[in-house]
Write a protein that holds these residues in place. Structure first.
Motif, PDB file in Angstrom:
ATOM      1  N   TYR A   1       0.835  -1.206   0.174  1.00 37.69           N
ATOM      2  CA  TYR A   1       0.042   0.062  -0.024  1.00 37.69           C
ATOM      3  C   TYR A   1       0.818   1.260  -0.105  1.00 37.69           C
ATOM      4  O   TYR A   1       0.126   2.508  -0.386  1.00 37.69           O
ATOM      5  CB  TYR A   1      -1.041  -0.022   1.156  1.00 37.69           C
ATOM      6  CG  TYR A   1      -2.467  -0.262   0.542  1.00 37.69           C
ATOM      7  CD1 TYR A   1      -2.754  -1.667   0.499  1.00 37.69           C
ATOM      8  CD2 TYR A   1      -3.325   0.650   0.461  1.00 37.69           C
ATOM      9  CE1 TYR A   1      -3.931  -1.795  -0.365  1.00 37.69           C
ATOM     10  CE2 TYR A   1      -4.722   0.723  -0.015  1.00 37.69           C
ATOM     11  CZ  TYR A   1      -4.933  -0.905  -0.463  1.00 37.69           C
ATOM     12  OH  TYR A   1      -6.074  -1.129  -0.841  1.00 37.69           O
ATOM     13  N   PHE A   2       2.304   1.058   0.140  1.00 40.28           N
ATOM     14  CA  PHE A   2       3.198   2.384   0.047  1.00 40.28           C
ATOM     15  C   PHE A   2       2.996   2.885  -1.365  1.00 40.28           C
ATOM     16  O   PHE A   2       2.901   4.166  -1.347  1.00 40.28           O
ATOM     17  CB  PHE A   2       4.489   1.824   0.631  1.00 40.28           C
ATOM     18  CG  PHE A   2       5.499   3.180   0.766  1.00 40.28           C
ATOM     19  CD1 PHE A   2       5.308   3.895   2.034  1.00 40.28           C
ATOM     20  CD2 PHE A   2       6.107   3.479  -0.151  1.00 40.28           C
ATOM     21  CE1 PHE A   2       6.333   4.924   2.203  1.00 40.28           C
ATOM     22  CE2 PHE A   2       6.916   4.638  -0.002  1.00 40.28           C
ATOM     23  CZ  PHE A   2       7.140   5.394   1.122  1.00 40.28           C
ATOM     24  N   VAL A   3       2.903   2.041  -2.095  1.00 44.63           N
ATOM     25  CA  VAL A   3       2.932   2.411  -3.452  1.00 44.63           C
ATOM     26  C   VAL A   3       1.681   3.204  -3.958  1.00 44.63           C
ATOM     27  O   VAL A   3       1.486   4.166  -4.727  1.00 44.63           O
ATOM     28  CB  VAL A   3       3.349   1.144  -4.497  1.00 44.63           C
ATOM     29  CG1 VAL A   3       3.298   1.831  -5.905  1.00 44.63           C
ATOM     30  CG2 VAL A   3       4.638   0.603  -4.196  1.00 44.63           C
ATOM     31  N   VAL A   4       0.611   2.499  -3.335  1.00 37.73           N
ATOM     32  CA  VAL A   4      -0.584   3.176  -3.534  1.00 37.73           C
ATOM     33  C   VAL A   4      -0.802   4.747  -3.010  1.00 37.73           C
ATOM     34  O   VAL A   4      -1.202   5.183  -3.600  1.00 37.73           O
ATOM     35  CB  VAL A   4      -1.737   2.133  -2.818  1.00 37.73           C
ATOM     36  CG1 VAL A   4      -3.206   2.793  -2.975  1.00 37.73           C
ATOM     37  CG2 VAL A   4      -1.834   0.935  -3.568  1.00 37.73           C
ATOM     38  N   ALA A   5      -0.271   4.749  -1.786  1.00 34.37           N
ATOM     39  CA  ALA A   5      -0.178   6.068  -1.333  1.00 34.37           C
ATOM     40  C   ALA A   5       0.609   6.958  -2.089  1.00 34.37           C
ATOM     41  O   ALA A   5       0.099   8.218  -2.385  1.00 34.37           O
ATOM     42  CB  ALA A   5       0.305   6.234   0.180  1.00 34.37           C
ATOM     43  N   HIS A   6       1.713   6.609  -2.508  1.00 39.36           N
ATOM     44  CA  HIS A   6       2.481   7.375  -3.536  1.00 39.36           C
ATOM     45  C   HIS A   6       1.758   7.963  -4.556  1.00 39.36           C
ATOM     46  O   HIS A   6       1.654   9.116  -4.832  1.00 39.36           O
ATOM     47  CB  HIS A   6       3.729   6.766  -3.763  1.00 39.36           C
ATOM     48  CG  HIS A   6       4.323   6.879  -4.992  1.00 39.36           C
ATOM     49  ND1 HIS A   6       5.183   8.278  -4.935  1.00 39.36           N
ATOM     50  CD2 HIS A   6       4.589   6.405  -6.302  1.00 39.36           C
ATOM     51  CE1 HIS A   6       5.543   8.633  -6.288  1.00 39.36           C
ATOM     52  NE2 HIS A   6       5.166   7.657  -6.916  1.00 39.36           N
ATOM     53  N   PHE A   7       1.249   6.973  -5.326  1.00 38.03           N
ATOM     54  CA  PHE A   7       0.810   7.575  -6.824  1.00 38.03           C
ATOM     55  C   PHE A   7      -0.632   8.310  -6.352  1.00 38.03           C
ATOM     56  O   PHE A   7      -1.013   9.031  -7.412  1.00 38.03           O
ATOM     57  CB  PHE A   7       0.686   6.399  -7.885  1.00 38.03           C
ATOM     58  CG  PHE A   7      -0.304   5.338  -7.603  1.00 38.03           C
ATOM     59  CD1 PHE A   7      -1.571   5.576  -7.818  1.00 38.03           C
ATOM     60  CD2 PHE A   7       0.195   4.007  -7.652  1.00 38.03           C
ATOM     61  CE1 PHE A   7      -2.150   4.419  -7.626  1.00 38.03           C
ATOM     62  CE2 PHE A   7      -0.673   2.923  -7.281  1.00 38.03           C
ATOM     63  CZ  PHE A   7      -1.987   3.189  -7.478  1.00 38.03           C
ATOM     64  N   HIS A   8      -1.260   7.725  -5.334  1.00 40.53           N
ATOM     65  CA  HIS A   8      -2.452   8.726  -5.144  1.00 40.53           C
ATOM     66  C   HIS A   8      -2.030  10.178  -4.725  1.00 40.53           C
ATOM     67  O   HIS A   8      -2.842  11.108  -5.053  1.00 40.53           O
ATOM     68  CB  HIS A   8      -3.507   8.000  -4.116  1.00 40.53           C
ATOM     69  CG  HIS A   8      -4.376   7.091  -4.954  1.00 40.53           C
ATOM     70  ND1 HIS A   8      -3.700   5.808  -4.810  1.00 40.53           N
ATOM     71  CD2 HIS A   8      -5.396   6.819  -5.548  1.00 40.53           C
ATOM     72  CE1 HIS A   8      -4.801   5.017  -5.481  1.00 40.53           C
ATOM     73  NE2 HIS A   8      -5.623   5.776  -5.843  1.00 40.53           N
ATOM     74  N   TYR A   9      -0.930  10.384  -4.015  1.00 41.03           N
ATOM     75  CA  TYR A   9      -0.545  11.651  -3.554  1.00 41.03           C
ATOM     76  C   TYR A   9      -0.208  12.543  -4.989  1.00 41.03           C
ATOM     77  O   TYR A   9      -0.467  13.598  -4.972  1.00 41.03           O
ATOM     78  CB  TYR A   9       0.945  11.630  -2.546  1.00 41.03           C
ATOM     79  CG  TYR A   9       0.280  11.815  -1.206  1.00 41.03           C
ATOM     80  CD1 TYR A   9      -0.417  10.858  -0.413  1.00 41.03           C
ATOM     81  CD2 TYR A   9       0.500  13.261  -0.605  1.00 41.03           C
ATOM     82  CE1 TYR A   9      -0.812  11.087   0.679  1.00 41.03           C
ATOM     83  CE2 TYR A   9       0.033  13.236   0.691  1.00 41.03           C
ATOM     84  CZ  TYR A   9      -0.612  12.326   1.422  1.00 41.03           C
ATOM     85  OH  TYR A   9      -0.849  12.680   2.721  1.00 41.03           O
ATOM     86  N   VAL A  10       0.479  11.573  -5.967  1.00 40.93           N
ATOM     87  CA  VAL A  10       0.663  12.547  -7.110  1.00 40.93           C
ATOM     88  C   VAL A  10      -0.789  12.486  -8.015  1.00 40.93           C
ATOM     89  O   VAL A  10      -0.895  13.732  -8.464  1.00 40.93           O
ATOM     90  CB  VAL A  10       1.818  11.679  -7.858  1.00 40.93           C
ATOM     91  CG1 VAL A  10       2.064  12.268  -9.134  1.00 40.93           C
ATOM     92  CG2 VAL A  10       2.964  11.310  -7.133  1.00 40.93           C
ATOM     93  N   MET A  11      -1.389  11.754  -8.108  1.00 38.12           N
ATOM     94  CA  MET A  11      -2.591  11.595  -8.961  1.00 38.12           C
ATOM     95  C   MET A  11      -3.815  12.407  -8.179  1.00 38.12           C
ATOM     96  O   MET A  11      -4.379  13.112  -9.184  1.00 38.12           O
ATOM     97  CB  MET A  11      -3.236  10.333  -9.231  1.00 38.12           C
ATOM     98  CG  MET A  11      -2.159   9.488 -10.104  1.00 38.12           C
ATOM     99  SD  MET A  11      -1.989  10.003 -11.831  1.00 38.12           S
ATOM    100  CE  MET A  11      -0.472  11.065 -11.826  1.00 38.12           C
TER     101      MET A  11
END
Lengths: 600, 203
Positions: free
Chosen positions: A374-384
């Protein structure tokens, strides 16, 4: 009934860049609702451990539809829509270079939406993630029509996006008003220009890749069939050669919007104009050299991993330049905290967080830990979301009066920002921790004794707050359209040429092309009292035509004919498309001649 | 060029719709080149994956491919002559050269069709045989479809040219992009000829 018919006819035949842009924005907003409801269901399922709301394959379908809809059919077309309306106005043009193709692009995009949402309606949805890795996406493991809808919708709408890219590049290079040199162009126009070049080079590999998938699925080819010598890594490489530039397609225009909003509401010219443009170019260029960081754990070996880790981290440098330039622009400015400005100010710190976690996942050895969590999920939702969607909301509040001629309610706008900002961070910040605690992506549940329950519930409640924020925006739009205040031509004391014409602009945009003598052309004209020139007597514009729609219709018929497969339907579509193409290539339509009223 | 010809010559005015069409087409070709690059990369990754079926050295006959290459390169030359006479304002020679270009394109397609027929029927080599087969038919087939589309396009242009009384920049730009397309397809073939056929036979 007659009124509805006229409305439909006007929209089916329009080649006006402003109307097409508005159609993009409205369609994409509907797609955003689809994707949003899917996101809501995902979070509801994860509200508590061992939940049975949406499990197994349904959850996979939900995740796939959410990703595909949001990336291809919501965020990207929202940017294309705003660019369609605003970019020609900013360079002082009367339309884009190819109005016919512009309409064609829109109809292809709509066809893509319908193709993908057919999956939703029939319940036969793609379930392999938005990246559709084989072998799971092959016929053997995925026998339904789901992946075919996915593949065809991407081919059809991808062609539309590709044509839009060409259109924007030629418009910006060829159609600028007298005096609008490249180094006087507003930053949003620059961002659209760079985004378009990225589109032109990123989409063809995706088209090629999806063709390979379609051939494997429908013609029994063996690109990804290892038993016959195929290689699934070909899919992954071609997909990410597209896929990584794609995320920059989704963020470059956001940079442009933030630059416009920050300068307007700081009443200052942009700090570091040249370095901003250099940063855009550098980001676009480097974005094509980083794709393999999506394959760190695919076993490429330490040397390849190090190279791609380095190029990925390089992107942080030009991005950092942009962040500092925005802060430099704010510094000492007369800041007005309008809703648009609030969203822009919210964008900056959130995007920094997304950027920092981006550098974290770029470190190849550490990525073995982050990957699939979920770290990656958090990362790209911060960007998207914190990046792209916040900038789109800033654009909505900033340009709504220009596009629809009414001012959105500022108090509701500020409320929506507060809810969105708090809700967004509450939803996605805990997901960093969830990922580090070991919660896997794309898995529909988690056991109660892993200590993941509290932050998952926190995250879901955050999403409810965020949803309230979006509902406030929707309510704001509805009451504004019903009884909103009519917007003046220049409600924000703007700096760029779109504010030099009425809101909404006339069909021909400018009665006479404005003379450009410097950057921030409209601001300088206002301050130095340079009058707009006398209206021209005859203005030639392309006439409305139905052929773009008919052409896209033919291609949609081909897509359905290939999916189901119905041979006569597919061939009928092919012949119809070729006939429509012949007519549209060679028909000579006399232009529309308009006579602007002479100003008093 | 004598003075009389000079006066009949058509120029593409800068920054007009006609000029935009030519610029846009160059941008389009940049994207198309990337499409073919992706397919070529796929082919190169899979060209030894014959899965027990026939490989490049068993299949390719350089005589036939050389003939196809000669025909296609000649058609690029005649296509250039066509657009060049149109630029001088001469419609009749344009039509003649254009028709010859279409004919040569059709001969190329005929040779390629014969090649595919040979492989499919007599050599039992189809796109389902192996990953190499899939990559070969996809790459060469994509190029063949581009040639087919070009033949239709040039033929459509030929029929339209009978309605032209005097060559306008609009007409010239339409013919010009068709010519660019034809040369582009030709250049792609040179790469395919080298990467697929020549290096395939060498091994």
């Amino acid at each position: 009934m007659k009124k509805l018919g006229k409305w439909l006819w006007v929209h089916l035949t329009t080649v006006d860049h402003k109307r097409i842009g508005a159609m993009y924005v409205v369609t994409a907003a509907i797609m955003l609702l689809f994707g949003g409801v899917e996101a809501f269901l995902i979070r509801l399922q994860l509200f508590h451990p061992d939940n049975r709301l949406v499990v197994g394959d349904s959850f996979n379908q939900l995740v796939t539809m959410h990703g595909t809809t949001m990336i291809f059919f919501a965020i990207m077309p929202l940017f294309v829509g705003f660019a369609n309306v605003i970019m020609p106005l900013q360079i002082g043009a009367r339309d884009v270079a190819f109005p016919f193709l512009n309409a064609f692009s829109y109809w292809l995009y709509l066809a893509g939406c319908i193709l993908l949402q057919t999956a939703l309606i029939t319940g036969d949805m793609p379930n392999d993630g938005w990246f559709a890795y084989p072998p799971l996406s092959l016929k053997t493991y995925n026998p339904g029509f789901g992946m075919d809808y996915y593949a065809m919708s991407i081919q059809i709408s991808g062609l539309g996006t590709f044509i839009t890219g060409i259109n924007f590049v030629v418009t910006i290079l060829n159609m600028r008003a007298p005096g609008m040199t490249l180094r006087r162009m507003p930053l949003f126009t620059w961002a659209v220009f760079i985004m378009s070049t990225v589109i032109i080079f990123a989409f063809p590999p995706l088209t090629a890749d999806v063709f390979l998938l379609i051939f494997d699925r429908l013609m029994g080819m063996n690109f990804f069939n290892v038993a016959q010598g195929g290689n699934v890594l070909i899919w992954q490489h071609l997909f990410w050669i597209f896929g990584h530039p794609e995320v920059y397609i989704l963020i470059l225009p956001a940079f442009g919007i933030i630059s416009e909003v920050v300068t307007t509401f700081s009443r200052k010219n942009l700090f570091g104009y040249d370095s901003m443009i250099l940063a855009l170019v550098a980001i676009a260029f480097i974005s094509f050299t980083v794709w393999s960081h999506h394959l760190f754990t695919a076993g490429m070996g330490p040397i390849v991993n190090s190279i791609f880790a380095t190029t990925t981290m390089l992107i942080a440098i030009p991005t950092g330049v942009k962040i500092f330039n925005w802060i430099g622009t704010l510094w000492g400015g007369k800041i007005r905290t309008t809703s648009a400005m609030l969203y822009a100010l919210g964008f900056i710190p959130i995007f920094v967080v997304g950027g920092i976690t981006g550098v974290m996942v770029a470190m190849a050895p550490a990525d073995y830990q982050y990957n699939m969590s979920y770290f990656v999920v958090a990362h790209f939702h911060y960007v998207m979301i914190g990046g792209s969607l916040f900038s789109l909301l800033a654009a909505l509040y900033y340009w709504f009066p220009k596009i629809w001629g009414r001012l959105l309610d500022e108090r509701l706008g500020r409320l929506s920002f507060a809810l969105m900002f708090v809700g967004f961070n509450a939803t996605f910040f805990p997901q960093h921790w969830l990922g580090l605690f070991g919660m896997a992506r794309r898995v529909f549940t988690y056991p109660p004794d892993w200590g993941l329950t509290f932050w998952n519930q926190f995250s879901t409640i955050g999403l409810i707050v965020m949803t309230l924020g979006l509902l406030v925006v929707m309510y704001d739009i509805i009451i504004t359209m019903v009884r909103g205040q009519r917007a003046p031509a220049d409600p924000w004391d703007g700096r760029t040429l779109e504010w030099a014409t009425s809101s909404p602009p006339p069909l021909y945009n400018f009665p006479a092309l404005p003379p450009v003598t410097s950057r921030d052309a409209w601001w300088v004209m206002k301050r130095q009292g340079i009058p707009l020139p006398e209206p021209e007597r005859d203005i030639h514009l392309p006439a409305p035509t139905l052929w773009p729609f008919l052409l896209a219709l033919g291609m949609t018929v081909v897509a359905y004919g290939v999916i189901y497969p119905v041979t006569w339907l597919a061939w009928g579509g092919v012949f119809w498309t070729l006939y429509a193409l012949y007519r549209s290539l060679f028909d000579r339509v006399p232009p529309l001649v308009l006579h602007p009223e002479v100003r008093a | 060029m004598n003075p009389k010809e000079e006066s009949a010559a058509v120029k593409l005015p800068l920054f007009s719709a006609a000029e935009g069409r030519v610029l846009g087409f160059w941008v389009f070709m940049a994207g198309e080149a990337n499409l073919f690059a992706s397919l070529l990369g796929t082919y190169m990754a899979l060209r030894r994956q014959t899965a027990g079926g026939p490989g490049p050295q068993d299949l390719f006959s350089l005589e036939m491919v050389a003939a196809a290459t000669f025909v296609l390169l000649t058609s690029s030359f005649t296509g250039a002559l066509a657009t060049s006479s149109l630029r001088k304002g001469h419609i009749r020679p344009f039509q003649a050269w254009l028709l010859l270009t279409v004919a040569l394109g059709e001969i190329f397609l005929f040779i390629q069709g014969y090649e595919f027929y040979e492989y499919l029927v007599h050599r039992e080599f189809s796109w389902q045989t192996s990953a190499f087969g899939s990559a070969f038919y996809t790459l060469v087939g994509f190029h063949g479809l581009h040639v087919l589309f070009g033949v239709f396009w040039l033929f459509g242009l030929w029929t339209q040219s009978f309605f032209w009384k005097k060559v306008t920049p609009e007409d010239l730009s339409r013919a010009w992009v068709a010519g660019l397309y034809w040369h582009f397809v030709d250049v792609v073939w040179i790469v395919i000829f080298t990467v697929v056929y020549l290096s395939g036979v060498v091994g």
